[in-house]
Every structure is written in C-alpha cells, then in structure tokens.
Design a protein around this motif. Structure first.
Motif, mmCIF file in Angstrom:
data_model
loop_
_atom_site.group_PDB
_atom_site.id
_atom_site.type_symbol
_atom_site.label_atom_id
_atom_site.label_comp_id
_atom_site.label_asym_id
_atom_site.label_seq_id
_atom_site.Cartn_x
_atom_site.Cartn_y
_atom_site.Cartn_z
ATOM 1 N N GLU A 119 -10.618 0.736 6.383
ATOM 2 C CA GLU A 119 -9.675 0.394 5.505
ATOM 3 C C GLU A 119 -10.134 0.000 4.196
ATOM 4 N N GLU A 120 -9.625 0.868 2.982
ATOM 5 C CA GLU A 120 -9.999 0.866 1.771
ATOM 6 C C GLU A 120 -9.130 0.286 0.689
ATOM 7 N N THR A 121 -8.522 -0.914 1.236
ATOM 8 C CA THR A 121 -7.503 -1.511 0.442
ATOM 9 C C THR A 121 -7.873 -2.728 -0.416
ATOM 10 N N LEU B 156 1.024 -1.218 0.114
ATOM 11 C CA LEU B 156 0.073 -0.009 -0.137
ATOM 12 C C LEU B 156 0.946 1.433 0.102
ATOM 13 N N GLU C 201 0.242 5.432 0.124
ATOM 14 C CA GLU C 201 -0.679 6.517 0.290
ATOM 15 C C GLU C 201 -0.171 7.894 0.607
ATOM 16 N N ASN D 286 -6.379 7.192 2.446
ATOM 17 C CA ASN D 286 -7.355 5.945 2.439
ATOM 18 C C ASN D 286 -8.221 6.002 3.748
#
Length: 74
Positions: free
Chosen positions: A72-74, A22, A24, A43
């Motif tokens: 959580e937006e993964t 990830l 960001e 995120n």
C-alpha cells in the motif's frame, strides 16, 4: 470495498476509492472485459472484481475485494 471504475480519454481505465480518497489507473487486468477476474492498479494493489456482463457501462460503483499481501502506497 466500494470502488468506482470509469474510463477517460486521457487516463484510460481508472478507479476511485472514496474511503481512501484514492484515484489510480488500472495498469493490468486478468480479463479484457475486467469482470470476474483481478485488476492491478498503479500503486500495486490487486483487486478482485465481481462477475458482470461484458457490456456493462461505465462509470459504475461496485464492491471489490483487495487481495492480502499487496503493498500500500497511499
């Protein structure tokens, strides 16, 4: 969790979380110097960072703690 914090001319400050693959941008921070407070990434996660000297050079790998209850937006 281990994260890498770095600065780039295009994105400003960003983090990379190797275990989640990830990357960001940092969108908000408690302290201007980052260290010893929280940061919010794009995120929505909020991470607590360890206390370090304000002149700590980047990039750097550190242990950060994710606050419970963040989405959580993964």
């Amino acid at each position: 969790m281990k994260i890498i914090i770095r600065r780039s001319p295009e994105a400003g400050l960003s983090i990379y979380v190797p275990k989640k693959d990830l990357e960001e941008s940092i969108v908000e921070s408690e302290h201007e110097a980052l260290w010893g407070g929280w940061i919010r990434i794009a995120n929505g996660w909020v991470l607590d960072l360890p206390r370090m000297a304000s002149d700590t050079t980047l990039p750097i790998t550190i242990n950060a703690r994710r606050r419970d209850g963040d989405r959580e937006e993964t």
